[in-house]
Motif scaffolding. Structure first.
Motif, mmCIF file in Angstrom:
data_model
loop_
_atom_site.group_PDB
_atom_site.id
_atom_site.type_symbol
_atom_site.label_atom_id
_atom_site.label_comp_id
_atom_site.label_asym_id
_atom_site.label_seq_id
_atom_site.Cartn_x
_atom_site.Cartn_y
_atom_site.Cartn_z
ATOM 1 N N GLY A 127 0.943 -1.169 -0.055
ATOM 2 C CA GLY A 127 0.030 0.245 0.105
ATOM 3 C C GLY A 127 0.555 1.526 -0.150
ATOM 4 N N ILE A 128 0.301 2.105 0.381
ATOM 5 C CA ILE A 128 1.301 3.900 0.667
ATOM 6 C C ILE A 128 0.538 4.124 1.729
ATOM 7 C CG2 ILE A 128 -1.134 4.529 -0.960
ATOM 8 C CD1 ILE A 128 0.913 6.055 -2.157
ATOM 9 N N LEU A 129 1.796 4.909 2.341
ATOM 10 C CA LEU A 129 1.594 5.951 3.619
ATOM 11 C C LEU A 129 1.811 7.368 3.266
ATOM 12 C CD1 LEU A 129 2.620 5.097 7.219
ATOM 13 C CD2 LEU A 129 3.947 7.909 6.092
ATOM 14 N N PHE A 130 0.661 8.372 3.549
ATOM 15 C CA PHE A 130 0.437 9.630 3.454
ATOM 16 C C PHE A 130 1.055 9.761 4.634
ATOM 17 C CE2 PHE A 130 -2.474 8.590 0.855
ATOM 18 C CZ PHE A 130 -2.216 8.642 -0.640
ATOM 19 N N ARG A 131 1.400 10.738 5.128
ATOM 20 C CA ARG A 131 1.938 11.911 6.668
ATOM 21 C C ARG A 131 2.371 12.890 6.125
ATOM 22 N NH1 ARG A 131 6.664 9.090 7.055
ATOM 23 N NH2 ARG A 131 5.715 7.556 8.425
ATOM 24 N N MET A 132 0.886 13.368 7.285
ATOM 25 C CA MET A 132 1.333 14.918 7.571
ATOM 26 C C MET A 132 1.108 15.091 8.637
ATOM 27 S SD MET A 132 -2.809 14.614 5.682
ATOM 28 C CE MET A 132 -2.653 13.010 6.288
ATOM 29 N N GLU A 133 1.897 16.246 8.193
ATOM 30 C CA GLU A 133 2.922 17.279 10.394
ATOM 31 C C GLU A 133 1.977 17.913 10.772
ATOM 32 O OE1 GLU A 133 6.754 17.563 9.411
ATOM 33 O OE2 GLU A 133 7.582 16.089 9.005
ATOM 34 N N GLU A 134 1.944 18.274 11.744
ATOM 35 C CA GLU A 134 0.618 19.401 12.918
ATOM 36 C C GLU A 134 0.704 20.312 12.072
ATOM 37 O OE1 GLU A 134 0.839 20.021 17.362
ATOM 38 O OE2 GLU A 134 2.003 21.517 16.113
ATOM 39 N N PRO A 135 1.429 21.250 11.520
ATOM 40 C CA PRO A 135 0.537 22.324 10.494
ATOM 41 C C PRO A 135 -0.048 22.671 9.820
ATOM 42 C CG PRO A 135 3.223 22.889 10.645
ATOM 43 C CD PRO A 135 3.243 21.593 11.264
ATOM 44 N N VAL A 136 0.323 20.811 8.647
ATOM 45 C CA VAL A 136 -0.437 20.901 7.400
ATOM 46 C C VAL A 136 -2.264 20.882 8.146
ATOM 47 C CG1 VAL A 136 -1.173 19.095 5.847
ATOM 48 C CG2 VAL A 136 1.125 19.847 6.689
ATOM 49 N N LEU A 137 -2.754 20.409 9.057
ATOM 50 C CA LEU A 137 -4.540 19.898 9.559
ATOM 51 C C LEU A 137 -4.340 20.802 10.855
ATOM 52 C CD1 LEU A 137 -3.924 15.420 8.745
ATOM 53 C CD2 LEU A 137 -4.219 17.430 7.482
ATOM 54 N N PHE A 138 -3.648 20.602 12.226
ATOM 55 C CA PHE A 138 -4.106 21.566 12.387
ATOM 56 C C PHE A 138 -2.640 22.386 13.379
ATOM 57 C CE2 PHE A 138 -5.042 17.066 12.623
ATOM 58 C CZ PHE A 138 -6.589 16.948 12.994
ATOM 59 N N ARG A 139 -3.677 22.913 14.246
ATOM 60 C CA ARG A 139 -2.878 24.858 14.596
ATOM 61 C C ARG A 139 -2.535 23.492 16.398
ATOM 62 N NH1 ARG A 139 -7.614 27.281 12.719
ATOM 63 N NH2 ARG A 139 -6.865 28.472 11.345
ATOM 64 N N SER A 140 -1.191 23.918 16.718
ATOM 65 C CA SER A 140 -0.785 23.310 17.858
ATOM 66 C C SER A 140 -1.390 23.288 18.920
ATOM 67 C CB SER A 140 0.601 24.446 18.327
ATOM 68 O OG SER A 140 1.211 24.071 19.515
ATOM 69 N N GLY A 141 -1.478 22.532 19.996
ATOM 70 C CA GLY A 141 -2.054 22.037 20.458
ATOM 71 C C GLY A 141 -4.020 21.754 20.480
ATOM 72 N N GLY A 142 -4.769 21.706 19.445
ATOM 73 C CA GLY A 142 -5.910 21.542 19.297
ATOM 74 C C GLY A 142 -6.004 20.500 17.990
ATOM 75 N N ALA A 143 -7.712 19.998 17.965
ATOM 76 C CA ALA A 143 -7.556 19.050 17.371
ATOM 77 C C ALA A 143 -9.012 19.240 16.667
ATOM 78 C CB ALA A 143 -8.283 18.412 17.910
ATOM 79 N N ARG A 179 -0.814 21.161 27.590
ATOM 80 C CA ARG A 179 -0.600 21.624 28.560
ATOM 81 C C ARG A 179 -2.248 22.516 28.890
ATOM 82 N NH1 ARG A 179 3.873 22.498 25.558
ATOM 83 N NH2 ARG A 179 5.760 22.681 27.015
ATOM 84 N N THR A 180 -3.486 21.963 27.629
ATOM 85 C CA THR A 180 -4.891 22.721 27.829
ATOM 86 C C THR A 180 -5.721 21.939 28.383
ATOM 87 O OG1 THR A 180 -5.587 21.703 25.272
ATOM 88 C CG2 THR A 180 -4.114 23.597 25.005
ATOM 89 N N GLY A 181 -6.548 22.410 29.087
ATOM 90 C CA GLY A 181 -7.287 21.490 29.632
ATOM 91 C C GLY A 181 -8.629 20.546 29.011
ATOM 92 N N ARG A 182 -8.819 20.671 27.596
ATOM 93 C CA ARG A 182 -9.878 19.978 26.626
ATOM 94 C C ARG A 182 -9.097 18.892 26.543
ATOM 95 N NH1 ARG A 182 -12.194 22.190 21.269
ATOM 96 N NH2 ARG A 182 -13.733 20.127 21.075
ATOM 97 N N TYR A 183 -8.041 18.631 26.672
ATOM 98 C CA TYR A 183 -7.310 17.041 26.412
ATOM 99 C C TYR A 183 -6.820 16.474 27.503
ATOM 100 C CZ TYR A 183 -8.038 17.729 21.309
ATOM 101 O OH TYR A 183 -9.236 18.720 20.524
ATOM 102 N N GLY A 184 -6.898 15.737 28.535
ATOM 103 C CA GLY A 184 -5.942 15.174 29.297
ATOM 104 C C GLY A 184 -4.839 14.919 29.429
ATOM 105 N N SER A 185 -4.302 13.926 27.730
ATOM 106 C CA SER A 185 -2.948 13.235 28.084
ATOM 107 C C SER A 185 -3.500 13.529 26.413
ATOM 108 C CB SER A 185 -2.818 11.987 28.086
ATOM 109 O OG SER A 185 -4.120 10.832 27.670
#
Length: 245
Positions: A127-143, A179-185
């Motif tokens: 198959g194939i693997l697509f890798r997207m580092e944080e800046p492509v998809l999300f802002r730091s610390g968020g989902a 460091r955010t209260g929304r995500y515990g770990s």
């Protein structure tokens, strides 16, 4: 004049000649296997040049992060005459026009200066693997997906649709505590990111029964978490597409 065998002397071991021939043949066999499973040192650079010409990039503009050497055995003599897209289509049998269009768009995005090394593609055994580092998809610390991630994920959705893929979306973080209260770990954050990508792909027509989200937390880093650059590269989402035998 024939030599006479003295008292206590044995006949020469005749099997040694046969054994020597067999050992030589085995050595030759293994040398042939090794030679056929490797590629010449300049082949990857030749393939990279073909990629850049295919995408209309100036030399070096693809930032080398475009396609990773996950399957070096694919690179054989004459790679220059085989554009990377054709290699992927042949390897994965992407005969669906929509899938091919998605791959072309994804390669174009990966070669752009906007994404640079933050978007990578690796060939897997099946198959194939697509890798997207944080800046492509999300802002730091968020989902919450960044709006600019939509073209990348839509291209991947085009590749997935109407193909018998097993799709796994993996969320990865660095080793620093959340460091955010929304995500515990980091488990929570990586799982939320993977689930968000799954929701987007399903909304683009990917069958929900063929896709799964996986929280990996900080436990599968690509690089040792020794500095901020390494941690940034470890914060990523991997999408694995594997096909049935």
């Amino acid at each position: 004049m024939a030599r006479k065998k003295g008292p206590g002397q044995e006949e020469p071991a005749s099997w040694l000649a046969t054994f020597g021939d067999l050992a030589t043949l085995l050595l030759t066999f293994y040398v042939l296997i090794y030679a056929s499973s490797t590629y010449q040192p300049g082949d990857w650079e030749t393939a990279q040049g073909a990629i850049e010409r295919m995408l209309g990039l100036t030399p070096g503009e693809s930032r080398v992060g475009l396609i990773e050497r996950g399957s070096g055995g694919m690179l054989n003599a004459g790679t220059e005459a085989v554009p990377l897209l054709s290699m992927i289509i042949t390897r994965l049998e992407l005969d669906n026009p929509e899938s091919v269009q998605g791959m072309e768009q994804l390669l174009g995005l990966a070669g752009s200066t906007e994404y640079g090394e933050n978007l990578g593609i690796s060939l897997l055994e099946k198959g194939i693997l697509f890798r997207m580092e944080e800046p492509v998809l999300f802002r730091s610390g968020g989902a919450e997906l960044d709006p600019k991630a939509a073209p990348v994920l839509r291209s991947i959705a085009q590749i997935i649709r109407e193909r018998p893929w097993r799709v796994t979306v993996e969320g990865h973080t660095d080793d620093l505590p959340v460091r955010t209260g929304r995500y515990g770990s980091n488990w929570d954050l990586s799982g939320a990111r993977a689930a968000e990508v799954v929701r987007f792909l399903v909304g683009e027509g990917v069958a929900g029964g063929a896709i799964a989200a996986k929280a990996c937390g900080e436990y599968h880093p690509r690089f040792p978490n020794v500095n901020e650059e390494a941690r940034r590269r470890n914060r990523r989402v991997d999408i694995r597409l594997e096909y049935e035998d």
